[in-house]
Scaffold this active site. Structure first.
Site, PDB file in Angstrom:
ATOM      1  N   LEU A 355     -45.833 -51.664   4.095  1.00 34.91           N
ATOM      2  CA  LEU A 355     -46.823 -52.679   3.764  1.00 34.91           C
ATOM      3  C   LEU A 355     -46.190 -54.251   3.136  1.00 34.91           C
ATOM      4  O   LEU A 355     -47.105 -54.793   3.896  1.00 34.91           O
ATOM      5  CB  LEU A 355     -47.519 -52.542   2.096  1.00 34.91           C
ATOM      6  CG  LEU A 355     -48.527 -50.775   2.026  1.00 34.91           C
ATOM      7  CD1 LEU A 355     -49.613 -50.982   0.905  1.00 34.91           C
ATOM      8  CD2 LEU A 355     -49.691 -51.242   3.360  1.00 34.91           C
ATOM      9  N   GLY A 358     -40.256 -56.648  -1.163  1.00 33.68           N
ATOM     10  CA  GLY A 358     -40.127 -57.703  -1.642  1.00 33.68           C
ATOM     11  C   GLY A 358     -38.912 -56.984  -3.102  1.00 33.68           C
ATOM     12  O   GLY A 358     -38.089 -57.048  -2.678  1.00 33.68           O
ATOM     13  N   GLY A 359     -38.633 -58.248  -4.415  1.00 30.20           N
ATOM     14  CA  GLY A 359     -37.978 -58.286  -4.936  1.00 30.20           C
ATOM     15  C   GLY A 359     -37.629 -56.329  -6.050  1.00 30.20           C
ATOM     16  O   GLY A 359     -35.744 -56.030  -6.013  1.00 30.20           O
ATOM     17  N   PHE A 360     -38.810 -55.590  -5.726  1.00 28.33           N
ATOM     18  CA  PHE A 360     -38.209 -54.524  -6.171  1.00 28.33           C
ATOM     19  C   PHE A 360     -37.892 -53.619  -4.708  1.00 28.33           C
ATOM     20  O   PHE A 360     -37.053 -52.433  -5.126  1.00 28.33           O
ATOM     21  CB  PHE A 360     -40.015 -53.693  -6.855  1.00 28.33           C
ATOM     22  CG  PHE A 360     -39.349 -52.934  -7.161  1.00 28.33           C
ATOM     23  CD1 PHE A 360     -39.320 -52.127  -8.109  1.00 28.33           C
ATOM     24  CD2 PHE A 360     -39.272 -51.500  -6.282  1.00 28.33           C
ATOM     25  CE1 PHE A 360     -39.304 -50.883  -8.829  1.00 28.33           C
ATOM     26  CE2 PHE A 360     -39.587 -50.014  -7.030  1.00 28.33           C
ATOM     27  CZ  PHE A 360     -39.162 -49.731  -8.001  1.00 28.33           C
ATOM     28  N   GLY A 361     -38.330 -53.919  -3.621  1.00 27.70           N
ATOM     29  CA  GLY A 361     -37.699 -52.575  -3.139  1.00 27.70           C
ATOM     30  C   GLY A 361     -39.025 -53.081  -1.569  1.00 27.70           C
ATOM     31  O   GLY A 361     -40.120 -53.944  -1.397  1.00 27.70           O
ATOM     32  N   VAL A 363     -42.497 -51.431  -0.382  1.00 21.76           N
ATOM     33  CA  VAL A 363     -43.570 -50.778  -0.624  1.00 21.76           C
ATOM     34  C   VAL A 363     -44.554 -50.185   0.328  1.00 21.76           C
ATOM     35  O   VAL A 363     -44.438 -50.455   1.462  1.00 21.76           O
ATOM     36  CB  VAL A 363     -44.644 -51.967  -1.082  1.00 21.76           C
ATOM     37  CG1 VAL A 363     -45.537 -51.670  -1.561  1.00 21.76           C
ATOM     38  CG2 VAL A 363     -44.302 -52.565  -1.841  1.00 21.76           C
ATOM     39  N   LYS A 378     -44.090 -47.575  -3.909  1.00 21.46           N
ATOM     40  CA  LYS A 378     -42.249 -49.056  -4.083  1.00 21.46           C
ATOM     41  C   LYS A 378     -41.332 -48.198  -4.472  1.00 21.46           C
ATOM     42  O   LYS A 378     -41.355 -46.933  -5.664  1.00 21.46           O
ATOM     43  CB  LYS A 378     -42.752 -50.373  -5.509  1.00 21.46           C
ATOM     44  CG  LYS A 378     -43.764 -50.867  -5.284  1.00 21.46           C
ATOM     45  CD  LYS A 378     -43.813 -51.932  -6.463  1.00 21.46           C
ATOM     46  CE  LYS A 378     -44.677 -53.065  -6.253  1.00 21.46           C
ATOM     47  NZ  LYS A 378     -44.487 -54.118  -7.727  1.00 21.46           N
ATOM     48  N   ASP A 474     -44.627 -63.109 -14.497  1.00 22.81           N
ATOM     49  CA  ASP A 474     -44.246 -63.718 -12.909  1.00 22.81           C
ATOM     50  C   ASP A 474     -45.911 -63.724 -12.119  1.00 22.81           C
ATOM     51  O   ASP A 474     -46.607 -63.302 -11.294  1.00 22.81           O
ATOM     52  CB  ASP A 474     -44.117 -62.193 -12.708  1.00 22.81           C
ATOM     53  CG  ASP A 474     -42.947 -63.248 -10.780  1.00 22.81           C
ATOM     54  OD1 ASP A 474     -42.956 -64.274 -10.910  1.00 22.81           O
ATOM     55  OD2 ASP A 474     -42.968 -62.037  -9.997  1.00 22.81           O
TER      56      ASP A 474
END
Length: 663
Positions: A355, A358-361, A363, A378, A474
């Site tokens: 999908l 992002g900053g986390f990894g 998705v 995620k 955020d």
């Protein structure tokens, strides 16, 4: 004889009144009940107050009830007097998910049967933020509340309360009853799908209200659950309406049923004929009938042997392939997913299910193999400076958030150095895509305003209405996700902080996104609810103007541009040109001015999220910015802060996510 005449007149008057003020329903028909909201009467006579939509449902007896006579005699003088009354009804609260329900139902005496002005959700379809606690409401209610709302000082999420002009109950107690043998208290679970009966009685002589609850099979207990001495004379008018109101939540659906109802003024309501009450809809699959055969004993023996063999094999295989699970993680078990299930759900984390990144990894979209529920997964490999145990404890805490405008965190999975978070899947993706990355898709003003109100309600819940204060840290368009009906859900709590109500926050790393960061957060690193409000202000301007809060290349802040137009009296010129003229000018001006107010450099000027919700809902007038002595300098960053932001090597992110750099 003459001395007894006033008493005899009162008794005669009560007898005449009660003859007209009594009804008795073993099941319902539409010709004697007025319905409101989503309430319906089913074909078999059930009164169903709610369904799976986030709307209130009300049902009132069609005719008004005379509760007092202004010409009655009381102690030898003319005075208004509320008659004694009693009612009993049989009900059931059937949750979609076992013993999880929001928000509850109530028996109501009100001056009108039109409660369309009341708010849903926590207001139970009876009050709104203006009428709740207002002495002019003239409302008496007995609530069966299945959601703990700290705003109204609820004792728990399973209680009965007496409400007089307010949802702050005058008296409340956990749901249950006292048995007649030794008066021991027996607990009851309101949202358990169990059929129960409630009695409400008011004595005009003793000025006492009694409320009694019990399972349908045991009859009325001798000792009431609640007792309150209160003179209802100033609360109840001469003519009132009696009925029920109920609301439900978007994540915890429940159906609220009334099976039978009896009511009487100046006397005891007749007992309901339980054998004649309509049946509740069947819950679960229809039971299959098994016919006995000659071979049945042999078949049962074979099945038993196979079952025992299967259990032995399953336990052996489970032991052989058991995952490594540390002792401290056992308490978080219900929130931990198996890696194998997530692997299957995402088809091995295939790129076609990706999908976004992002900053986390990364998705991924997935479909859980057993429940077939769509989820967003995620996935990231990391070594966080924050201890794993503390991190997962906080994730589980955030996972308990329940609100229609919050993306639900379903759980996590930990495998070696890899961490996976599982969320509800939002099919329409992020708001950022619609505002900036989809030129062929345009949100109209009505949709944008609904998104704004949804995010505001979600932030109010985080700041005020939950057990702890949650600072999101955020708030931005890319973290606002849209469900299938284009309702806004605030997501990505990777940077959020939790603390108890009444305590102060601690200074931490500066995290967030350029353009949404409050000046004091950038200077001190201290995140508060006020810094969230600042981010929300930047978000408001972004949604209305269709532009990002900061143009890094030009070093231009959107808030400065909007403020400049406000100073010229041309604030409406800031609206997104893609909207054309298809918008309500007053609504656009309200949101733009509210965005400026929330974006003020002075945090003491910014409103709380509760005030923001009231401004957007029209329950409170937005103050004029000029009255607050705010000039354009009130919205501009100090020079040293601007230098820090504009010289960052990141395009939009001030620092990396805490998953890679700690918190």
């Amino acid at each position: 004889m003459l001395a007894e005449l006033p008493f005899l007149l009162i008794q005669l008057m009560y007898t005449l009144v009660s003859a007209d003020q009594e009804f008795h329903f073993n099941g319902f028909q539409s010709n004697n009940i007025s319905l409101g909201g989503v309430a319906i009467i089913t074909p078999n006579g059930l009164l169903k107050l709610t369904n799976s939509t986030f709307v209130a449902g009300q049902a009132f007896y069609s005719n008004s009830i005379t509760f007092k006579n202004k010409d009655s005699l009381k102690n030898g003088t003319n005075s208004s007097l509320v008659y004694s009354f009693s009612t009993t009804f049989v009900f059931a609260i059937v949750p979609k998910y076992s013993q999880v329900s929001a928000h509850g139902m109530s028996f109501v005496i009100a001056p009108t049967k039109d409660l369309s002005a009341a708010a849903p959700s926590e207001y139970l379809g009876i009050f709104n933020p203006t009428s709740n606690g207002n002495a002019s409401s003239h409302v008496f209610a007995v609530e069966l509340d299945t959601f703990r709302n700290l705003q109204f000082q609820d004792i728990n999420d399973n209680h009965v309360g007496i409400d007089i002009n307010s949802l702050n109950s005058s008296v409340s107690r956990p749901a249950g009853y006292f048995d007649d043998v030794n008066e021991e208290f027996q607990n009851l679970t309101l949202p358990g799908g169990q059929i129960m009966q409630l009695w409400v009685e008011y004595s005009d002589l003793e000025k006492q209200i009694n409320v009694t609850l019990a399972p349908i099979k045991i009859g009325k207990p001798k000792k009431p659950l609640l007792s309150l001495r209160y003179d209802l004379d100033k609360i109840i008018n001469e003519e009132m309406y009696v009925g029920f109101s109920s609301t439900t939540g978007t994540l915890a659906f429940a159906a609220h049923y009334v099976l039978g109802w009896s009511f009487m003024v100046n006397g005891m309501a007749r007992e309901l004929e339980l054998s004649k009450l309509p049946k509740l809809p069947r819950i679960g699959p229809k039971k299959k009938h098994i016919f006995l055969t000659i071979e049945l004993p042999l078949i049962l023996v074979i099945i038993l042997l196979l079952t025992i063999s299967g259990i032995v094999y399953y336990r052996w295989r489970k032991k052989k392939f058991a995952e490594v699970l540390e002792d401290w993680e056992i308490e978080y078990g219900p929130h931990r997913f198996k890696y194998k299930d997530l692997y299957v759900a995402t088809e091995g984390f295939d790129d076609k299910e990706l999908l976004g990144i992002g900053g986390f990894g990364r998705v991924y979209r997935g479909v859980l193999p057993v429940s077939k529920i769509e989820v967003a997964v995620k996935r990231d490999s990391h070594e966080s400076r924050q201890g794993m145990r503390e991190f997962i404890a906080e994730i589980v805490s955030i996972g308990r958030l329940r609100h229609r405008n919050i993306v639900q965190l379903l759980g996590y999975c930990r495998r070696k150095g890899e961490l996976l978070l599982v969320y509800d899947y939002m099919p329409n993706g992020s708001l950022d895509r619609f505002l900036h990355n989809s030129p062929d898709i345009m949100l109209n003003w009505k949709q944008r305003l609904r998104v704004i109100k949804g995010v505001a309600a979600g932030l109010k819940y985080l700041h005020q209405d939950w057990d702890q204060v949650v600072i999101h840290r955020d708030v931005k368009a890319s973290n606002v996700l849209l469900d299938i009906d284009m309702n806004a859900r605030l997501g990505d709590f990777g940077l959020s902080r939790l603390y108890d109500h009444g305590t102060d926050t601690q200074t931490t790393h500066v995290v967030g996104t350029i353009g949404y960061l409050a000046p004091e957060h950038a200077r001190t690193g201290k995140a508060t609810t006020s810094t969230d409000v600042y981010s929300f202000g930047a978000f408001l301007l972004e949604v209305v103007c269709g532009r990002r809060p900061i143009d890094v290349r030009k070093e231009v802040l959107l808030v400065d541009q909007v403020c400049s137009l406000w100073n010229k009296g041309e604030i409406i010129q800031a609206v997104d040109h893609k909207l054309g003229v298809d918008y309500v000018v007053e609504e656009v001006e309200l949101v733009l001015k509210l965005g400026l107010l929330c974006s003020c450099v002075d945090p003491n000027v910014r409103p709380s999220m509760q005030q923001v919700v009231q401004y957007l809902g029209g329950y409170e007038q937005l103050p004029e910015l000029s009255d607050l002595s705010i000039s354009q300098t009130g919205f501009t960053f100090e020079n040293d802060t601007v230098d820090v932001l504009t010289t960052s090597t990141q395009s939009y992110s001030v620092v990396e996510s805490f998953l890679s750099s700690g918190r």
